[in-house]
Design an enzyme around this catalytic site. Sequence first.
Site, PDB file in Angstrom:
ATOM      1  N   SER A  42       0.776  21.819  65.434  1.00 38.04           N
ATOM      2  CA  SER A  42       0.404  23.110  64.854  1.00 38.04           C
ATOM      3  C   SER A  42      -0.106  24.001  65.966  1.00 38.04           C
ATOM      4  CB  SER A  42      -0.701  22.899  63.809  1.00 38.04           C
ATOM      5  OG  SER A  42      -1.298  24.124  63.435  1.00 38.04           O
ATOM      6  N   TYR A  72      -8.863  19.488  61.073  1.00 33.52           N
ATOM      7  CA  TYR A  72      -7.432  19.736  61.274  1.00 33.52           C
ATOM      8  C   TYR A  72      -7.168  20.146  62.724  1.00 33.52           C
ATOM      9  CZ  TYR A  72      -2.755  21.567  60.133  1.00 33.52           C
ATOM     10  OH  TYR A  72      -1.400  21.813  60.079  1.00 33.52           O
TER      11      TYR A  72
END
Length: 271
Positions: A158, A171
């Site tokens: 990501s 995350y």
Amino acid sequence: MPAPATPVALVTGGARGIGFAIASALAESGAHVYLADLGRAGASVAAVPYPLSDAATLRRAVAGLAGRHPGRVDALPCDVREPGDVEAAIATIEAHHSGVDILVNNAGVFVLKPVPEMSLAEWDIQFAVIVRGAFLTARRALPGMVRRGWGRIVNVASVAGHRAIGTGAAYTAAKHALVGFTRALAMEAAGHGVTVNAVCPGTVATELVAGTGRALGWSPEETLRRFSERHLTGAPVAPEDVAAAVRWLASPEAARITGASLLVDDGWHVQ
């Protein structure tokens, strides 16, 4: 070694969203694709604020692709957190093929909370799926790639593997870890015809994003606006954009690309 005529691909989290788009792109390029996902009735994890893919979702995904690519798409129910599930999934592939040629570690979950409010279970589930899952699948698939002299591992990280997401500490940390794992594993695989790379999307309109927005009380429109506001166009990235990057990294043309982290984030990282 040359690439296999019909490479065998394993895509985790393949039942929907980015994973499904990747599976579709690899099938279009001629691979035999296995879609791995939880694939059980009522799939949910208490620490994740949205439902995960269930058995019906996985069946529909495979049926949709198999109609276009008969005989080259299969389902593999698999919880990537569990070593036994990963072993059984790859052993199933090896019972029908020489092994996994292309491994795409796409499975992931997202819990957006400030650190003081985040439970240990919410922290742990993100590392378990994103980092532990990639480790377990790579550990099992890589030796076969090395023996055969050809392989591709692509980890779907990501932009959060490069930039922090506020109130997304777990995350962010997990995706940073996945990028680091990618770089180190590329060094281990070097010289064996195996490349290891990461693709780092920005905001993609998937259930991970939509479900996170619902949990925070945001409308679908507000969710996409909030998550996409750092994109240079202000619009979300399409799953197919990410899939195109994965397909290229999995191809023979990308043989000299390894340890890379390819950002597909509409310019988020430059801001």
